[in-house]
Design an enzyme around this catalytic site. Structure first.
Site, PDB file in Angstrom:
ATOM      1  N   TYR A 169      18.060 -26.192  21.019  1.00  0.00           N
ATOM      2  CA  TYR A 169      18.913 -26.472  22.056  1.00  0.00           C
ATOM      3  C   TYR A 169      18.620 -27.300  23.008  1.00  0.00           C
ATOM      4  O   TYR A 169      17.639 -27.314  23.777  1.00  0.00           O
ATOM      5  CB  TYR A 169      19.769 -25.305  22.594  1.00  0.00           C
ATOM      6  CG  TYR A 169      20.654 -25.344  24.016  1.00  0.00           C
ATOM      7  CD1 TYR A 169      21.825 -25.879  23.494  1.00  0.00           C
ATOM      8  CD2 TYR A 169      20.207 -25.133  25.324  1.00  0.00           C
ATOM      9  CE1 TYR A 169      22.910 -26.137  24.479  1.00  0.00           C
ATOM     10  CE2 TYR A 169      21.273 -25.402  26.269  1.00  0.00           C
ATOM     11  CZ  TYR A 169      22.636 -26.053  25.952  1.00  0.00           C
ATOM     12  OH  TYR A 169      23.611 -26.065  26.916  1.00  0.00           O
ATOM     13  N   ASP A 264      11.143 -30.879  24.553  1.00  0.00           N
ATOM     14  CA  ASP A 264      11.891 -30.428  25.526  1.00  0.00           C
ATOM     15  C   ASP A 264      11.406 -29.249  25.816  1.00  0.00           C
ATOM     16  O   ASP A 264      11.505 -28.165  25.072  1.00  0.00           O
ATOM     17  CB  ASP A 264      13.430 -30.352  24.658  1.00  0.00           C
ATOM     18  CG  ASP A 264      14.353 -29.616  25.808  1.00  0.00           C
ATOM     19  OD1 ASP A 264      13.796 -29.391  26.918  1.00  0.00           O
ATOM     20  OD2 ASP A 264      15.340 -29.490  25.371  1.00  0.00           O
ATOM     21  N   LYS A 292      14.695 -25.176  34.384  1.00  0.00           N
ATOM     22  CA  LYS A 292      14.458 -23.765  34.567  1.00  0.00           C
ATOM     23  C   LYS A 292      13.502 -23.337  35.760  1.00  0.00           C
ATOM     24  O   LYS A 292      13.748 -23.745  36.782  1.00  0.00           O
ATOM     25  CB  LYS A 292      14.559 -23.185  33.392  1.00  0.00           C
ATOM     26  CG  LYS A 292      15.438 -23.461  32.539  1.00  0.00           C
ATOM     27  CD  LYS A 292      15.777 -22.324  31.327  1.00  0.00           C
ATOM     28  CE  LYS A 292      17.200 -22.643  30.765  1.00  0.00           C
ATOM     29  NZ  LYS A 292      17.103 -23.313  29.456  1.00  0.00           N
TER      30      LYS A 292
END
Ligand SMILES: *Cc1c(COP(=O)(O)O)cnc(C)c1O
Length: 456
Positions: A169, A264, A292
């Protein structure tokens, strides 16, 4: 404390009596009322789909506050939290140092749309302690960071196609909302309405952990591939640990084909170690994205690369990317306070050891009972899977096993343990989880596993 811990200590997991009693469901009256209202305001009642509890029992819990490893919902139920706002809260909820730094900075105003010294300060913390980036750009979310990294790779290589992996994702930008079609190497099929087919066709989707797929993709799309994007350690669709040798092969294959490798690390960055998965595997990606944890609970993303590659970003270069609130001082403050703590000697060792003890005990318990259950783990990330085989690709996950997760999730909520509301999501241990709380959580996990496996 110590006495309590001694009394609770599991010791030999195999000797625990089997738990057969379900607990009554927690009260959700206030959450349910808030949900009824929120459904009139937001699609599905939420501002991000997974929060709607569609994959687990009951209505979503509306959270009122968090402190340390605990959260409380609107009905006053207390939980030990392993969702951690989906990863950012590596120091736990309402960390004093972060809160104080944020409040201090807020006294001077909240946004200027002009540079501040705080951006330099956070950048310095990152760049001085990270081998993989020489220059960076802050964004306001992980999605934005990845979207911009891909534009940069395309601008830099002057090629259009990207390769992504099924089961990774990368946020919700158009070219990444794609899934594999049938076949080893396929054009992406859109996985969301509203993504033009022509966009999806710029993304090639292949399975993880498969060298042949990579070779074939580069042969089929020779000289057209700008970048390969992979999650440092795929952790958004289960925890799909890749072989180190495979990741190295991926890196070499990118080099041989003049394609950039984008790691990522929005979820793994500052989580599996200060330098993320790149350091974990010992490889050097061309572009890295973070998010995050970097914002300590406030909205921050980042992409970075060598000074040479970053020289292509506007205004130095021709790749445009901007943001009204990028580098927002309050968000920078949260990032600075967080990363400062992470750089403390021994931080990761302590956190990771604590997590590994926790996970090993759960696995010993499941093995002693012959439960078809495995905990996949790295650093302070864990993933509960109802399987007895190794899982390295999206296809390895049995969708019917999610029924078991649903039962476990309800049993855990009823025992004061909060996991993300989907069996495809990983859990996180934070620095704020003490041994006592982890011991309590283990007991609840043992009991809920007994109940899951007593239902035939
Ligand atoms: C969470 C995540 C994103 C998206 O970040 P947002 O801040 O939710 O936009 C992208 N990539 C990975 C690997 C993620 O874990």
């Amino acid at each position: 404390m110590l006495e309590q811990l001694k009394k609770m200590f599991t010791g030999n997991e195999a000797e625990l009596p089997v738990n057969t009693g379900s607990k009554p469901d927690i009260s959700r009256e206030k959450s349910a009322a808030l949900y009824e209202k929120s459904k009139t305001y937001f699609p599905g009642g939420v501002n991000s789909p997974v929060r709607a509890f569609k994959s687990v029992y009951g209505t979503p819990l509306f959270i009122q506050k968090g402190d340390g490893c605990f959260i409380w919902d609107a009905d006053g139920n207390q939980f030990i939290d392993f969702c951690a706002s989906w990863g950012p809260l590596i120091l736990g909820h309402n960390n004093t140092k972060i809160r104080e730094k944020v409040v201090e900075v807020m006294q001077n105003g909240m946004s200027f749309g002009a540079p501040t010294a705080l951006e330099n300060e956070l950048a310095e913390l990152i760049i001085k302690n990270n081998r993989f980036v020489e220059k960076i750009r802050f964004t306001s979310s992980g999605t934005e960071a990845v979207m911009s990294a891909i534009r940069l790779a395309r601008g830099y290589t002057q090629k259009d196609k990207i390769i992504k992996f099924e089961g990774c994702y990368h946020g919700h930008s158009d070219s990444l909302l794609v899934k594999a079609g049938s076949g080893l190497v396929t054009f992406g099929e859109t996985s969301s309405a509203g993504v033009p087919k022509s966009f999806a066709e710029e993304t090639i989707v292949i399975p993880l952990n498969d060298k042949n797929a990579i070779i074939q993709a580069f042969e089929q799309f020779k000289d057209q591939v700008a970048a390969v994007i992979i999650e440092g350690i795929p952790a958004n669709n289960g925890l799909l640990m890749q072989d180190e040798e495979y990741v190295k092969f991926l890196s070499e294959t990118c080099k041989a084909n003049n394609a950039l490798l984008i790691f990522d690390e929005v979820i793994t960055g500052f989580r599996v170690g200060f330098e993320g998965a790149a350091a974990h595997y010992g490889i050097t990606p061309d572009i890295v994205t973070y998010g995050k944890i970097i914002g300590g609970g406030l909205p921050v993303g980042m992409y970075g690369a060598s000074a040479e590659i970053m020289g292509h970003v506007s205004p130095d270069g021709g790749v445009y990317q901007a943001g009204t609130l990028s580098g927002n001082p309050v968000a920078m403050a949260a990032g600075i306070a967080t990363l400062t703590e992470l750089l403390r000697a021994g931080f990761y060792k302590e956190l990771n050891n604590k997590t590994q003890d926790f996970v090993a005990s759960i696995q010993r318990f499941a093995d002693a009972r012959n439960y078809k259950f495995k905990v996949f783990t790295v650093g302070s990330i864990f993933w509960f899977a109802f399987t007895d085989s190794d899982i390295k690709t999206a296809d390895d996950i049995d969708p019917t096993s999610m029924e078991k997760f649903k039962v476990m999730h309800r049993e855990l909520l009823n025992r004061g343990i909060y996991l993300g509301p989907s069996g495809y999501e990983v859990g996180f241990v934070s620095a704020a989880h003490t041994k006592i709380e982890l011991e309590k959580a283990k007991r609840a996990i043992f009991d809920s596993l007994d109940l899951v496996f007593s239902k035939k």
